[in-house]
Design a protein around this motif. Structure first.
Motif, PDB file in Angstrom:
ATOM      1  N   ILE A 111       5.070   2.074  18.434  1.00 20.34           N
ATOM      2  CA  ILE A 111       3.642   2.678  18.094  1.00 20.34           C
ATOM      3  C   ILE A 111       3.691   4.260  17.991  1.00 20.34           C
ATOM      4  O   ILE A 111       3.339   5.181  17.081  1.00 20.34           O
ATOM      5  N   GLU A 112       4.089   4.829  19.260  1.00 21.51           N
ATOM      6  CA  GLU A 112       4.110   6.179  19.393  1.00 21.51           C
ATOM      7  C   GLU A 112       5.178   6.933  18.501  1.00 21.51           C
ATOM      8  O   GLU A 112       4.678   8.045  17.844  1.00 21.51           O
ATOM      9  N   THR A 113       6.004   6.206  18.080  1.00 26.16           N
ATOM     10  CA  THR A 113       7.131   7.038  17.186  1.00 26.16           C
ATOM     11  C   THR A 113       6.435   6.852  15.492  1.00 26.16           C
ATOM     12  O   THR A 113       6.703   7.761  15.003  1.00 26.16           O
ATOM     13  N   LEU A 114       5.781   5.840  15.447  1.00 27.61           N
ATOM     14  CA  LEU A 114       5.373   5.658  13.999  1.00 27.61           C
ATOM     15  C   LEU A 114       4.130   6.767  13.605  1.00 27.61           C
ATOM     16  O   LEU A 114       4.181   7.307  12.768  1.00 27.61           O
ATOM     17  N   TYR A 115       3.437   6.980  14.799  1.00 25.27           N
ATOM     18  CA  TYR A 115       2.261   7.984  14.526  1.00 25.27           C
ATOM     19  C   TYR A 115       2.929   9.276  14.755  1.00 25.27           C
ATOM     20  O   TYR A 115       2.475  10.151  13.970  1.00 25.27           O
ATOM     21  N   HIS A 129       1.444  21.504   4.459  1.00 25.80           N
ATOM     22  CA  HIS A 129       1.872  23.033   4.318  1.00 25.80           C
ATOM     23  C   HIS A 129       2.921  23.391   3.321  1.00 25.80           C
ATOM     24  O   HIS A 129       2.598  24.395   2.396  1.00 25.80           O
ATOM     25  N   ALA A 130       3.541  22.460   2.772  1.00 25.99           N
ATOM     26  CA  ALA A 130       4.376  22.722   1.698  1.00 25.99           C
ATOM     27  C   ALA A 130       4.155  22.546   0.519  1.00 25.99           C
ATOM     28  O   ALA A 130       4.422  23.412  -0.409  1.00 25.99           O
ATOM     29  N   GLU A 131       3.379  21.432   0.337  1.00 23.76           N
ATOM     30  CA  GLU A 131       3.011  21.123  -1.197  1.00 23.76           C
ATOM     31  C   GLU A 131       1.488  21.331  -1.465  1.00 23.76           C
ATOM     32  O   GLU A 131       1.120  21.022  -2.436  1.00 23.76           O
ATOM     33  N   LYS A 132       0.703  21.637  -0.507  1.00 23.55           N
ATOM     34  CA  LYS A 132      -0.628  21.742  -0.506  1.00 23.55           C
ATOM     35  C   LYS A 132      -1.355  20.659  -0.817  1.00 23.55           C
ATOM     36  O   LYS A 132      -2.248  20.341  -1.598  1.00 23.55           O
ATOM     37  N   ILE A 133      -0.724  19.493  -0.397  1.00 20.84           N
ATOM     38  CA  ILE A 133      -1.298  17.876  -0.484  1.00 20.84           C
ATOM     39  C   ILE A 133      -1.856  17.631   0.732  1.00 20.84           C
ATOM     40  O   ILE A 133      -0.997  17.356   1.560  1.00 20.84           O
ATOM     41  N   ASP A 134      -3.026  16.895   0.886  1.00 21.93           N
ATOM     42  CA  ASP A 134      -3.723  16.657   1.947  1.00 21.93           C
ATOM     43  C   ASP A 134      -4.021  14.966   1.880  1.00 21.93           C
ATOM     44  O   ASP A 134      -4.185  14.627   0.796  1.00 21.93           O
ATOM     45  N   TYR A 135      -3.796  14.183   2.731  1.00 19.91           N
ATOM     46  CA  TYR A 135      -4.049  12.939   2.660  1.00 19.91           C
ATOM     47  C   TYR A 135      -4.428  12.397   4.262  1.00 19.91           C
ATOM     48  O   TYR A 135      -4.046  13.087   5.271  1.00 19.91           O
ATOM     49  N   GLN A 136      -5.151  11.087   4.407  1.00 20.70           N
ATOM     50  CA  GLN A 136      -5.460  10.574   5.425  1.00 20.70           C
ATOM     51  C   GLN A 136      -4.286   9.744   6.103  1.00 20.70           C
ATOM     52  O   GLN A 136      -3.791   8.795   5.352  1.00 20.70           O
ATOM     53  N   VAL A 137      -3.757   9.892   7.532  1.00 17.58           N
ATOM     54  CA  VAL A 137      -2.904   8.991   7.910  1.00 17.58           C
ATOM     55  C   VAL A 137      -3.418   7.640   7.972  1.00 17.58           C
ATOM     56  O   VAL A 137      -4.758   7.286   8.194  1.00 17.58           O
ATOM     57  N   SER A 138      -2.715   6.606   7.548  1.00 16.99           N
ATOM     58  CA  SER A 138      -3.178   5.218   7.373  1.00 16.99           C
ATOM     59  C   SER A 138      -3.265   4.647   8.678  1.00 16.99           C
ATOM     60  O   SER A 138      -2.651   4.965   9.698  1.00 16.99           O
ATOM     61  N   MET A 139      -3.977   3.139   8.615  1.00 14.64           N
ATOM     62  CA  MET A 139      -4.012   2.465   9.893  1.00 14.64           C
ATOM     63  C   MET A 139      -2.595   1.953  10.389  1.00 14.64           C
ATOM     64  O   MET A 139      -1.939   1.752   9.569  1.00 14.64           O
ATOM     65  N   LEU A 140      -2.597   1.522  11.535  1.00 12.80           N
ATOM     66  CA  LEU A 140      -1.573   0.761  12.149  1.00 12.80           C
ATOM     67  C   LEU A 140      -1.669  -0.772  11.391  1.00 12.80           C
ATOM     68  O   LEU A 140      -2.779  -1.386  11.467  1.00 12.80           O
ATOM     69  N   GLU A 141      -0.356  -1.385  10.859  1.00  7.16           N
ATOM     70  CA  GLU A 141      -0.540  -2.674  10.496  1.00  7.16           C
ATOM     71  C   GLU A 141       0.893  -3.367  11.387  1.00  7.16           C
ATOM     72  O   GLU A 141       1.839  -2.729  11.699  1.00  7.16           O
ATOM     73  N   GLY A 142       0.682  -4.686  11.250  1.00 10.81           N
ATOM     74  CA  GLY A 142       1.627  -5.484  11.945  1.00 10.81           C
ATOM     75  C   GLY A 142       2.033  -6.762  11.418  1.00 10.81           C
ATOM     76  O   GLY A 142       1.097  -7.526  10.867  1.00 10.81           O
ATOM     77  N   LEU A 143       3.257  -7.150  11.124  1.00  5.72           N
ATOM     78  CA  LEU A 143       3.777  -8.491  10.457  1.00  5.72           C
ATOM     79  C   LEU A 143       4.383  -9.239  11.981  1.00  5.72           C
ATOM     80  O   LEU A 143       4.989  -8.627  12.713  1.00  5.72           O
ATOM     81  N   TRP A 144       3.835 -10.304  12.101  1.00  7.14           N
ATOM     82  CA  TRP A 144       4.100 -10.917  13.221  1.00  7.14           C
ATOM     83  C   TRP A 144       4.788 -12.441  13.007  1.00  7.14           C
ATOM     84  O   TRP A 144       4.309 -13.135  12.151  1.00  7.14           O
ATOM     85  N   TRP A 145       5.862 -12.848  13.697  1.00  2.87           N
ATOM     86  CA  TRP A 145       6.514 -14.211  13.631  1.00  2.87           C
ATOM     87  C   TRP A 145       7.240 -14.488  14.823  1.00  2.87           C
ATOM     88  O   TRP A 145       7.295 -13.739  15.701  1.00  2.87           O
ATOM     89  N   SER A 146       7.823 -15.565  14.831  1.00  4.49           N
ATOM     90  CA  SER A 146       8.754 -15.932  15.796  1.00  4.49           C
ATOM     91  C   SER A 146       9.919 -17.083  15.100  1.00  4.49           C
ATOM     92  O   SER A 146       9.715 -17.589  14.005  1.00  4.49           O
ATOM     93  N   ASP A 147      11.081 -16.948  15.873  1.00  5.53           N
ATOM     94  CA  ASP A 147      12.120 -17.792  15.301  1.00  5.53           C
ATOM     95  C   ASP A 147      11.385 -19.410  15.391  1.00  5.53           C
ATOM     96  O   ASP A 147      12.063 -20.254  14.486  1.00  5.53           O
ATOM     97  N   ALA A 148      10.759 -19.630  16.430  1.00  7.87           N
ATOM     98  CA  ALA A 148      10.364 -21.097  16.423  1.00  7.87           C
ATOM     99  C   ALA A 148       8.718 -20.763  16.517  1.00  7.87           C
ATOM    100  O   ALA A 148       7.898 -20.166  17.150  1.00  7.87           O
ATOM    101  N   MET A 149       7.981 -21.193  15.267  1.00  2.49           N
ATOM    102  CA  MET A 149       6.894 -20.886  15.014  1.00  2.49           C
ATOM    103  C   MET A 149       5.856 -21.842  15.838  1.00  2.49           C
ATOM    104  O   MET A 149       4.616 -21.453  16.094  1.00  2.49           O
TER     105      MET A 149
END
Length: 212
Positions: free
Chosen positions: A53-57, A69-89
């Motif tokens: 999580i720390e690295t993604l942000y 700074h470089a392209e004069k384009i601003d945008y909002q940083v999006s929310m955190l999302e997660g895909l979840w699963w297991s080898d044994a569901m």
């Protein structure tokens, strides 16, 4: 200063990020670009998860300010999302979190290119030693046909909401296996700031229709 249209598309945001909490709905999720990092373990206790999580942000905000700074384009940083699963569901559904697999991700606008990604990685590496940094990738993710619902409340109380979503999919003639079509959560609230009973999480489940 201009803004990037993908991040201010009100119709897209309403469709994908603001479903009803009362009734599941079906959406067709288009391909979008994400920063992604994979891992395994209980999100409440895993250091690998915290590092991810720390690295993604760190990368997401580095990209935002560099492009502004470089392209004069601003945008909002999006929310955190997660895909979840297991080898044994069955273990996943039983809530044995130590074996949970996950892909944590943050959506990026199309202005974020591989070249910008490389620049941001070098900038973050120069400033801080982040163990998850080598594992982060920028890639498109096309979820396609999915059902979703808004869960309001603590993460620990999601089970009935998830069951409603699964029942809805089956009633619509859909199937999923939980590994190819992974359980998807989109975190609209910040658990560090919001009261647990007010947290909002979009629960999304991709599925395929059974041919009749």
């Amino acid at each position: 200063m201009s803004t990037h249209p993908q991040d201010h598309d009100a119709e897209l945001r309403k469709l994908l990020y603001n479903p009803s909490s009362k009734q599941p709905s079906i959406v067709d999720v288009p391909a979008m670009n994400f920063l992604m990092v994979d891992g395994i373990g209980d999100p409440n206790t895993s250091q690998q998860y915290k590092d991810a999580i720390e690295t993604l942000y760190a990368l997401s905000y580095t990209l935002k300010f560099a492009i502004k700074h470089a392209e004069k384009i601003d945008y909002q940083v999006s929310m955190l999302e997660g895909l979840w699963w297991s080898d044994a569901m069955d273990v996943f559904l039983a809530g044995v979190r130590d074996t949970w697999r996950w892909t944590m991700m943050v959506r990026q606008p199309t202005v974020v290119t591989p070249a910008w990604m490389e620049t941001a990685v070098e900038e973050v590496r120069r400033k801080k030693d982040l163990p998850a940094l080598p594992g982060v990738r920028l890639e498109p993710f096309h979820e396609g046909l999915s059902a979703q619902i808004m869960h309001i409340g603590p993460y620990a109380t999601e089970a009935p909401t998830i069951q409603r979503l699964h029942d809805f999919i089956r009633a619509e003639g859909g199937v999923f296996d939980g590994r190819v079509q992974k359980h998807h959560e989109l975190y609209l609230g910040d658990p560090r700031r919001a009261a647990p009973e007010k947290l909002k999480t979009v629960i999304r489940q991709p599925f395929v229709r059974v041919q009749s």
